[in-house]
Design an enzyme around this catalytic site. Sequence first.
Site, PDB file in Angstrom:
ATOM      1  N   HIS A 276       0.842  -1.200   0.000  1.00  0.00           N
ATOM      2  CA  HIS A 276       0.000   0.000   0.000  1.00  0.00           C
ATOM      3  C   HIS A 276       0.882   1.257   0.000  1.00  0.00           C
ATOM      4  O   HIS A 276       0.631   2.206  -0.757  1.00  0.00           O
ATOM      5  CB  HIS A 276      -0.913  -0.016   1.231  1.00  0.00           C
ATOM      6  N   GLU A 277       1.917   1.251   0.845  1.00  0.00           N
ATOM      7  CA  GLU A 277       2.814   2.406   0.909  1.00  0.00           C
ATOM      8  C   GLU A 277       3.585   2.580  -0.403  1.00  0.00           C
ATOM      9  O   GLU A 277       3.803   3.697  -0.867  1.00  0.00           O
ATOM     10  CB  GLU A 277       3.787   2.249   2.084  1.00  0.00           C
ATOM     11  N   HIS A 280       1.539   4.424  -2.944  1.00  0.00           N
ATOM     12  CA  HIS A 280       1.565   5.889  -2.865  1.00  0.00           C
ATOM     13  C   HIS A 280       2.720   6.452  -3.688  1.00  0.00           C
ATOM     14  O   HIS A 280       2.580   7.480  -4.360  1.00  0.00           O
ATOM     15  CB  HIS A 280       1.719   6.332  -1.402  1.00  0.00           C
ATOM     16  N   GLU A 354      -5.811   7.074  -1.069  1.00  0.00           N
ATOM     17  CA  GLU A 354      -5.814   5.848  -0.262  1.00  0.00           C
ATOM     18  C   GLU A 354      -6.472   4.699  -1.025  1.00  0.00           C
ATOM     19  O   GLU A 354      -5.996   3.559  -0.983  1.00  0.00           O
ATOM     20  CB  GLU A 354      -6.539   6.092   1.066  1.00  0.00           C
TER      21      GLU A 354
END
Length: 410
Positions: A276-277, A280, A354
Site C-alpha cells: 500500500h505504501e 503511494h 488511499e
Amino acid sequence: MTPNSLFYLLIAIIVIVFLIDSLLDILNARHYNNTIPEELEDVYPDDEYQKSIDYKKANFNFKLVSSTVSLVIMLLFFFLDGFALIDNLARSISNNSILVGLIFFGIIMIGSDIMSTPAAYYKIFVIEEKFGFNKTTVKTFFIDKIKSLIMMMIVGGGLLAIIIWFYELTGRTFWVYAWVLVSLFTLMMNMFYAKLIVPIFNKQTPLEPGELRDTIEAYSKKVGFQLKDVFVIDGSKRSTKANAYFSGIGNEKRITLYDTLIKDLSKEEIVAVLAHEVGHYKKRHVIFNLLLSVGLTGLTLWFLSLFIANPLLSEALGITVPSFHIGLIAFGILYSPISEVTGLIMNVVSRIFEYQADNYAKKTYDGEALINSLKKLSKNNLSNLTPHPAMVYIHYSHPTLLQRIKKLRE
C-alpha cells in the site's frame, strides 16, 4: 470596517469554528452504538467492541471539555487585551522588530504549551493508560515536550525571523520570497525528515535479515521499487498502537514499520501494508501532495500580503503600533474559514489516494491480506467502525474501514 467591528468578527469566527467542530463530534458520538456492518462483524469480539465504544466515549467527553476550556481561555485573552500586554512586554525587552516578533510568539507558544500540558497529560496517562495503549513514562513525556519546544524555537523562530526580515526589506512582495523559503524547507523536510527529525524522538534500526526482509525485498524487486532500506521504529516506547509510513523522495525514500506492527501482523499482512505504501510512491502521491502543499502555502502567503500592512488588524486587538506579528495573529483567524475549506479539499484528495494505494496493493500483492491487516489495526487501535458521514467527509484523511473493504472486494 472599524477596529471594534473587526474585533467582534474575529470572536465570531472563533466561536463558529468551535460550534461546527463540536456539532460534528456530537453527531459522530450518536453513531457509536450503531449496528456493526456485516463486513466488519469479525473485527471485534463482543467484549472488545464494548471496550471500543467506551474508548470513543471517553475521548469524546475529554475533547468536549478540553476544547470548551480552551475556547473560554482564548475569549478571556481577547477581552482582557492579552495580545496588547504581551506586545508591550516584548517591546520593553527590545526595540528590534524581528526580536519583538520572536519574543511575542515565544511567550505565546510557551504559555500555550504550559496551559495545554495538563490536558495532554490526562489524555496519555489517564485515558490511554486506562485502555491499555500507553507505554510512555512521565520522564519521556516531559523530555518530548522540552525537545519539541526547543525545535520550535530554533526552526520556527528561524523561519519567522527570516520572513519578518523579508517583509521589512521588500514590503508587500515579501510573500514571494517567503514562499520560496517555506517551499525549500518543505522539500527538505520531505526528503530528510526521517534522518533529521525522527531520531530526536525515536530509535530507527534496519529490519533484521530473515524471512520478512527477504519477502519485502522480493516484492520490491518484482514491482520495480528501488528500496534503500526498510526501517523499524520503536513505537512501543510510547504506545501499543501500530502504524507504517513512507517518507522521502528520490534516493532518500524509505519505508518505516512500527515494531508494534511487526508484532501484531503476519508476514503477508505486513507486506500488504508495505505494498500500500509503495502504491503511494508509484502513483506519485508524494509528489502531488508536495506540490499541493507548496501551492496552498503560496496562496496563503499571497492573501497575507494583501492584509498584513493594514493597521486595522493591530487596532482590532487593542494595539496602536502596527506590526507584522500582530497582523499575523489577526489574519490567521480571518483566514481560518478558508483553511477549513482547503483542508476539506485535501482530505478528499487524500481519500482518493488511499483507494488508489489499496488497489495497487491488491493488484501487485494480496487484497485479502491487506483487508486482514486493516481489520487487525482497527481492532488493536479500538477504531470507530461506524463514524458519522459528515465527520468522515470533513475530517477523515482516510476512507472508513468499511469503505476500503468494499472497494478492495469490488
